[in-house]
Write a protein that holds these residues in place. Structure first.
Motif, PDB file in Angstrom:
ATOM      1  N   VAL A 255       6.581  14.112  13.331  1.00 19.95           N
ATOM      2  CA  VAL A 255       6.541  13.485  12.013  1.00 19.95           C
ATOM      3  C   VAL A 255       5.472  14.153  11.152  1.00 19.95           C
ATOM      4  CG1 VAL A 255       6.022  11.322  10.797  1.00 19.95           C
ATOM      5  CG2 VAL A 255       7.443  11.291  12.867  1.00 19.95           C
ATOM      6  N   VAL A 256       4.312  14.384  11.750  1.00 22.47           N
ATOM      7  CA  VAL A 256       3.220  15.041  11.025  1.00 22.47           C
ATOM      8  C   VAL A 256       3.577  16.492  10.742  1.00 22.47           C
ATOM      9  CG1 VAL A 256       0.782  15.712  11.115  1.00 22.47           C
ATOM     10  CG2 VAL A 256       1.497  13.491  12.007  1.00 22.47           C
ATOM     11  N   ASN A 257       4.176  17.168  11.706  1.00 20.68           N
ATOM     12  CA  ASN A 257       4.568  18.563  11.525  1.00 20.68           C
ATOM     13  C   ASN A 257       5.566  18.701  10.378  1.00 20.68           C
ATOM     14  OD1 ASN A 257       4.366  21.322  12.290  1.00 20.68           O
ATOM     15  ND2 ASN A 257       6.346  21.158  13.346  1.00 20.68           N
ATOM     16  N   TYR A 258       6.496  17.756  10.271  1.00 20.40           N
ATOM     17  CA  TYR A 258       7.471  17.779   9.170  1.00 20.40           C
ATOM     18  C   TYR A 258       6.738  17.663   7.822  1.00 20.40           C
ATOM     19  CZ  TYR A 258      11.459  16.575   6.253  1.00 20.40           C
ATOM     20  OH  TYR A 258      12.403  16.559   5.254  1.00 20.40           O
ATOM     21  N   SER A 259       5.751  16.752   7.751  1.00 24.29           N
ATOM     22  CA  SER A 259       4.979  16.607   6.516  1.00 24.29           C
ATOM     23  C   SER A 259       4.194  17.874   6.200  1.00 24.29           C
ATOM     24  CB  SER A 259       4.022  15.418   6.610  1.00 24.29           C
ATOM     25  OG  SER A 259       4.703  14.220   6.381  1.00 24.29           O
ATOM     26  N   LEU A 260       3.623  18.489   7.222  1.00 20.47           N
ATOM     27  CA  LEU A 260       2.860  19.717   7.006  1.00 20.47           C
ATOM     28  C   LEU A 260       3.741  20.821   6.434  1.00 20.47           C
ATOM     29  CD1 LEU A 260       0.677  19.659  10.235  1.00 20.47           C
ATOM     30  CD2 LEU A 260      -0.146  19.444   7.870  1.00 20.47           C
ATOM     31  N   LYS A 261       4.950  20.966   6.977  1.00 23.30           N
ATOM     32  CA  LYS A 261       5.886  21.971   6.458  1.00 23.30           C
ATOM     33  C   LYS A 261       6.266  21.653   5.008  1.00 23.30           C
ATOM     34  CE  LYS A 261       7.924  23.144  10.935  1.00 23.30           C
ATOM     35  NZ  LYS A 261       7.349  24.414  11.167  1.00 23.30           N
ATOM     36  N   LYS A 262       6.457  20.377   4.720  1.00 22.67           N
ATOM     37  CA  LYS A 262       6.804  19.951   3.369  1.00 22.67           C
ATOM     38  C   LYS A 262       5.647  20.238   2.405  1.00 22.67           C
ATOM     39  CE  LYS A 262       8.687  15.860   1.082  1.00 22.67           C
ATOM     40  NZ  LYS A 262       9.104  14.474   1.316  1.00 22.67           N
ATOM     41  N   LEU A 263       4.422  19.938   2.820  1.00 20.56           N
ATOM     42  CA  LEU A 263       3.250  20.192   1.976  1.00 20.56           C
ATOM     43  C   LEU A 263       3.050  21.690   1.741  1.00 20.56           C
ATOM     44  CD1 LEU A 263       0.830  17.523   3.492  1.00 20.56           C
ATOM     45  CD2 LEU A 263       1.959  17.434   1.250  1.00 20.56           C
ATOM     46  N   GLN A 264       3.352  22.492   2.754  1.00 20.16           N
ATOM     47  CA  GLN A 264       3.295  23.943   2.584  1.00 20.16           C
ATOM     48  C   GLN A 264       4.334  24.403   1.568  1.00 20.16           C
ATOM     49  OE1 GLN A 264       3.358  24.832   7.003  1.00 20.16           O
ATOM     50  NE2 GLN A 264       2.267  26.641   6.223  1.00 20.16           N
ATOM     51  N   ALA A 265       5.562  23.874   1.688  1.00 19.03           N
ATOM     52  CA  ALA A 265       6.634  24.253   0.770  1.00 19.03           C
ATOM     53  C   ALA A 265       6.309  23.830  -0.667  1.00 19.03           C
ATOM     54  CB  ALA A 265       7.955  23.632   1.217  1.00 19.03           C
ATOM     55  N   LEU A 266       5.568  22.732  -0.822  1.00 20.76           N
ATOM     56  CA  LEU A 266       5.161  22.278  -2.152  1.00 20.76           C
ATOM     57  C   LEU A 266       3.973  23.071  -2.691  1.00 20.76           C
ATOM     58  CD1 LEU A 266       5.457  18.414  -1.597  1.00 20.76           C
ATOM     59  CD2 LEU A 266       6.882  19.822  -3.113  1.00 20.76           C
ATOM     60  N   GLY A 267       3.411  23.942  -1.865  1.00 22.75           N
ATOM     61  CA  GLY A 267       2.300  24.784  -2.291  1.00 22.75           C
ATOM     62  C   GLY A 267       0.963  24.052  -2.357  1.00 22.75           C
TER      63      GLY A 267
ATOM     64  N   ILE B 118       0.993   9.108  -6.220  1.00 26.33           N
ATOM     65  CA  ILE B 118       1.172  10.558  -6.080  1.00 26.33           C
ATOM     66  C   ILE B 118       2.296  11.033  -7.002  1.00 26.33           C
ATOM     67  CG2 ILE B 118       2.851  10.754  -4.180  1.00 26.33           C
ATOM     68  CD1 ILE B 118      -0.429  12.663  -4.166  1.00 26.33           C
ATOM     69  N   SER B 119       3.277  10.176  -7.242  1.00 21.76           N
ATOM     70  CA  SER B 119       4.350  10.508  -8.178  1.00 21.76           C
ATOM     71  C   SER B 119       3.807  10.616  -9.605  1.00 21.76           C
ATOM     72  CB  SER B 119       5.450   9.449  -8.098  1.00 21.76           C
ATOM     73  OG  SER B 119       6.508   9.771  -8.946  1.00 21.76           O
ATOM     74  N   ALA B 120       2.857   9.731  -9.949  1.00 21.63           N
ATOM     75  CA  ALA B 120       2.234   9.782 -11.276  1.00 21.63           C
ATOM     76  C   ALA B 120       1.432  11.065 -11.459  1.00 21.63           C
ATOM     77  CB  ALA B 120       1.330   8.566 -11.484  1.00 21.63           C
ATOM     78  N   VAL B 121       0.979  11.643 -10.352  1.00 22.66           N
ATOM     79  CA  VAL B 121       0.263  12.920 -10.396  1.00 22.66           C
ATOM     80  C   VAL B 121       1.253  14.057 -10.678  1.00 22.66           C
ATOM     81  CG1 VAL B 121      -1.014  14.561  -8.946  1.00 22.66           C
ATOM     82  CG2 VAL B 121      -1.623  12.150  -8.906  1.00 22.66           C
ATOM     83  N   GLY B 122       2.532  13.818 -10.372  1.00 25.67           N
ATOM     84  CA  GLY B 122       3.542  14.841 -10.602  1.00 25.67           C
ATOM     85  C   GLY B 122       4.262  15.279  -9.339  1.00 25.67           C
ATOM     86  N   MET B 123       3.915  14.678  -8.208  1.00 26.12           N
ATOM     87  CA  MET B 123       4.543  15.014  -6.931  1.00 26.12           C
ATOM     88  C   MET B 123       5.592  13.947  -6.634  1.00 26.12           C
ATOM     89  SD  MET B 123       2.785  17.695  -6.596  1.00 26.12           S
ATOM     90  CE  MET B 123       3.622  18.268  -5.162  1.00 26.12           C
ATOM     91  N   LYS B 124       6.825  14.200  -7.042  1.00 27.26           N
ATOM     92  CA  LYS B 124       7.867  13.163  -7.056  1.00 27.26           C
ATOM     93  C   LYS B 124       8.518  12.864  -5.710  1.00 27.26           C
ATOM     94  CE  LYS B 124       7.810  12.674 -11.576  1.00 27.26           C
ATOM     95  NZ  LYS B 124       7.019  11.619 -12.132  1.00 27.26           N
ATOM     96  N   ASP B 125       8.607  13.810  -4.811  1.00 31.64           N
ATOM     97  CA  ASP B 125       9.399  13.609  -3.594  1.00 31.64           C
ATOM     98  C   ASP B 125       8.553  13.495  -2.328  1.00 31.64           C
ATOM     99  OD1 ASP B 125      11.855  13.651  -4.949  1.00 31.64           O
ATOM    100  OD2 ASP B 125      11.824  15.842  -5.010  1.00 31.64           O
ATOM    101  N   MET B 126       7.397  12.862  -2.423  1.00 35.54           N
ATOM    102  CA  MET B 126       6.540  12.723  -1.252  1.00 35.54           C
ATOM    103  C   MET B 126       6.690  11.329  -0.647  1.00 35.54           C
ATOM    104  SD  MET B 126       3.150  14.856  -2.424  1.00 35.54           S
ATOM    105  CE  MET B 126       2.255  14.567  -0.918  1.00 35.54           C
ATOM    106  N   THR B 127       6.626  11.274   0.682  1.00 33.46           N
ATOM    107  CA  THR B 127       6.661  10.002   1.403  1.00 33.46           C
ATOM    108  C   THR B 127       5.230   9.543   1.650  1.00 33.46           C
ATOM    109  OG1 THR B 127       6.561  11.034   3.588  1.00 33.46           O
ATOM    110  CG2 THR B 127       8.770  10.744   2.609  1.00 33.46           C
ATOM    111  N   ILE B 128       5.080   8.341   2.164  1.00 35.61           N
ATOM    112  CA  ILE B 128       3.742   7.844   2.480  1.00 35.61           C
ATOM    113  C   ILE B 128       3.074   8.737   3.522  1.00 35.61           C
ATOM    114  CG2 ILE B 128       4.604   6.152   4.156  1.00 35.61           C
ATOM    115  CD1 ILE B 128       1.420   5.879   1.951  1.00 35.61           C
TER     116      ILE B 128
ATOM    117  N   PHE C  55       0.839  -1.208   0.000  1.00 33.71           N
ATOM    118  CA  PHE C  55       0.000   0.000   0.000  1.00 33.71           C
ATOM    119  C   PHE C  55       0.867   1.248   0.000  1.00 33.71           C
ATOM    120  CE2 PHE C  55      -1.803   3.490   2.426  1.00 33.71           C
ATOM    121  CZ  PHE C  55      -2.854   3.843   1.585  1.00 33.71           C
ATOM    122  N   ASN C  56       1.878   1.273   0.867  1.00 34.33           N
ATOM    123  CA  ASN C  56       2.763   2.441   0.945  1.00 34.33           C
ATOM    124  C   ASN C  56       3.441   2.703  -0.402  1.00 34.33           C
ATOM    125  OD1 ASN C  56       2.061   2.511   3.635  1.00 34.33           O
ATOM    126  ND2 ASN C  56       4.047   1.823   4.384  1.00 34.33           N
TER     127      ASN C  56
END
Length: 190
Positions: free
Chosen positions: A106-118, A64-74, A56-57
């Motif tokens: 861990v969630v906060n790191y993802s939130l910052k990353k999602l913000q940086a990705l716009g 999500i990579s096929a959508v165009g978001m290449k550097d995202m983790t699960i 699943f992961n």
């Protein structure tokens, strides 16, 4: 010897004679030392859970990579989808709670990353920061849904029974997660 191995059924060990002489089904497990006594079925289930979880992961990250978001983790993918869920603003603690992630960092790191990705916007209310998907984040979730429908959902049998079976399996997994949570608390107190 090679011909004997080829005649064996899945689950037979090389030392088990093929065919009718085989007495009991051997469970498929990753740790045979945990598969003794009453726990054999649980060990077999846990192995299935491990490989399904990893599959699943891998699927979610590749989708999500096929959508165009290449550097995202699960974790990034799960956080994004949960923030987009029902188009409601979410707090960090609530996101971690719903996704059953103990470490809010861990969630906060993802939130910052999602913000940086716009993909995510924030709004501060008092001391709380609320997160929601912006138009770009909603578009990524929509495209993920479309790819999921095309390549994953289309693989279901389509006879209508899988909905009930998946629903029952999901209910069972939620119950089992509660048992694991209680066992984790018990093990911590030993």
């Amino acid at each position: 010897m090679t011909k004997e191995i080829l005649k064996q059924k899945p689950g037979d060990s090389p030392s088990t004679p093929p065919g009718p002489a085989r007495q009991a089904k051997m469970p498929i497990v990753s740790s045979s030392h945990l598969a003794s006594g009453r726990s054999a079925e649980l060990s077999e289930f846990e192995f299935g859970l491990i490989i399904a979880s990893n599959a699943f992961n891998r699927w979610a990250v590749r989708c999500i990579s096929a959508v165009g978001m290449k550097d995202m983790t699960i974790t990034d993918v799960l956080v994004l989808h949960h923030i987009n869920h029902r188009a409601r603003e979410k707090k960090l603690a609530d996101i971690a709670f719903i996704l059953n992630i103990e470490d809010t960092h861990v969630v906060n790191y993802s939130l910052k990353k999602l913000q940086a990705l716009g993909l995510v916007k924030t709004e501060k209310r008092g001391k709380e920061v609320l997160y929601s998907t912006n138009e770009a984040g909603q578009d990524v979730c929509k495209r993920y849904f479309e790819i999921r429908e095309q390549v994953l959902v289309s693989g279901l049998s389509g006879d209508g029974t899988e909905s009930f079976e998946l629903s029952e399996l999901a209910r069972f997994l939620r119950i089992l997660s509660g048992l694991y949570e209680q066992a984790a608390r018990s093990a911590t107190s030993l």
